[in-house]
Design a protein around this motif. Sequence first.
Motif, PDB file in Angstrom:
ATOM      1  N   HIS A 255       0.961   1.745 -13.638  1.00 14.77           N
ATOM      2  CA  HIS A 255       2.202   1.534 -12.170  1.00 14.77           C
ATOM      3  C   HIS A 255       3.091   0.402 -12.908  1.00 14.77           C
ATOM      4  O   HIS A 255       2.803  -0.167 -13.395  1.00 14.77           O
ATOM      5  CB  HIS A 255       1.631   0.809 -11.160  1.00 14.77           C
TER       6      HIS A 255
ATOM      7  N   TYR B 164       6.653  -2.851  -7.572  1.00 15.57           N
ATOM      8  CA  TYR B 164       6.661  -1.728  -7.284  1.00 15.57           C
ATOM      9  C   TYR B 164       7.791  -1.764  -5.805  1.00 15.57           C
ATOM     10  O   TYR B 164       8.160  -0.608  -5.233  1.00 15.57           O
ATOM     11  CB  TYR B 164       5.039  -1.617  -5.268  1.00 15.57           C
TER      12      TYR B 164
ATOM     13  N   GLU C 148       0.425  -0.924   0.170  1.00 10.75           N
ATOM     14  CA  GLU C 148      -0.362  -0.156   0.075  1.00 10.75           C
ATOM     15  C   GLU C 148       0.837   1.108  -0.067  1.00 10.75           C
ATOM     16  O   GLU C 148       0.727   2.158  -0.499  1.00 10.75           O
ATOM     17  CB  GLU C 148      -0.849  -0.564   1.057  1.00 10.75           C
TER      18      GLU C 148
ATOM     19  N   ARG D  22       3.609   1.671  -1.193  1.00  9.77           N
ATOM     20  CA  ARG D  22       4.653   1.632  -2.699  1.00  9.77           C
ATOM     21  C   ARG D  22       3.410   2.859  -3.513  1.00  9.77           C
ATOM     22  O   ARG D  22       3.904   3.016  -3.565  1.00  9.77           O
ATOM     23  CB  ARG D  22       5.134   0.558  -3.175  1.00  9.77           C
ATOM     24  N   ARG D  23       2.493   2.108  -3.147  1.00  3.00           N
ATOM     25  CA  ARG D  23       1.320   2.632  -4.365  1.00  3.00           C
ATOM     26  C   ARG D  23       1.183   3.903  -4.010  1.00  3.00           C
ATOM     27  O   ARG D  23       1.217   4.353  -5.138  1.00  3.00           O
ATOM     28  CB  ARG D  23       0.203   1.482  -3.976  1.00  3.00           C
TER      29      ARG D  23
ATOM     30  N   TRP E 168       4.272   5.915  -5.610  1.00  7.16           N
ATOM     31  CA  TRP E 168       4.122   6.294  -6.915  1.00  7.16           C
ATOM     32  C   TRP E 168       3.527   7.060  -6.940  1.00  7.16           C
ATOM     33  O   TRP E 168       3.183   8.203  -8.247  1.00  7.16           O
ATOM     34  CB  TRP E 168       4.638   4.798  -7.554  1.00  7.16           C
TER      35      TRP E 168
END
Lengths: 145, 145
Positions: free
Chosen positions: B3, B7, A115, A117-118, A121
Amino acid sequence: MTHPSDYRAYFFKIDTTIKKIRNVLQKQFNEAGFDLTVDQWVLIDHLYRNPGISQNVLADLTTKDAPTVTRMIDLLCKKGLTERRMTENDRRKFLVSLTPEGKMKYHEVLPTVVEIRRKGWGDLNEEDYQHFVRIMDSIYKNFSD
Amino acid sequence: MTHPSDYRAYFFKIDTTIKKIRNVLQKQFNEAGFDLTVDQWVLIDHLYRNPGISQNVLADLTTKDAPTVTRMIDLLCKKGLTERRMTENDRRKFLVSLTPEGKMKYHEVLPTVVEIRRKGWGDLNEEDYQHFVRIMDSIYKNFSD
DNA sequence: AAGCAATAGTTAGTAAAACAACTGTTTCAG
DNA sequence: CTGAAACAGTTGTTTTACTAACTATTGCTT
């Protein structure tokens, strides 16, 4: 002009960005009560994907040096998350791997990490990613010669 | 796909890149016999540009916390490179600045640092730099909300 | 087979990073 | 004016980083 006017900037940008990511991760870990440091998590992540590797290989994967890995594994073993097994063919080496508790910890922490990492980005896209990788790799390579 | 598929990669890229830069810098410092760590250099750099700032401001500039700065300044004072002066209006604060030896050290080290910055940026151009800044700032901002 | 270099890991020492808890000072509100 | 909150800095503890020096083992070389 082939160079940015202020060469100092790229070092500081990278430095502050990675610090920010680490801080956010660590705070989430603490709030969730995971009882892990970010670096310990990274080690666990590698061990989950590569069970039974030696400490040397682990040092390579994490870009840490041997003494650091020794101490981190000491700690993780004390927490019951990892274990060292002797090898038969080379008595200098250990095979390091996660204990069942270590694997449970991995599955416990992973969703939070994914979560974050998302979130980090955000709306950056695939093209941005390619720029990002190219530039980072280039800097790395320039320093490796 | 908005994305990147993996990740994990961006954290590791940033992490390994900054470590690489720090390692190269430190090795150059050691070889040249500067007797400085990279973090000490960064502090000196800020003090040269902003003489007489408080430790708090220094902490902000370096994205370190107050105790870390306290101890680093202790060290640099012991080396004779910095000094603390009391302020008249606020006895809680110190004004930190470089001693003459500190300024000499700055001038001694700077050419090496400039050369290394240049080497690291290599053939990347102004456009790359704008991508770089945009992406880094974006990640930072995503984590600040 | 003996000697030596290379390898895997550990130990020791210093620097730095984050957090919490603390002292002393200043500011501001009642 | 007094007491509480905010602020600047320090101290203590744990974790990580790097270097150097060390033990033990393995492999190579002659």
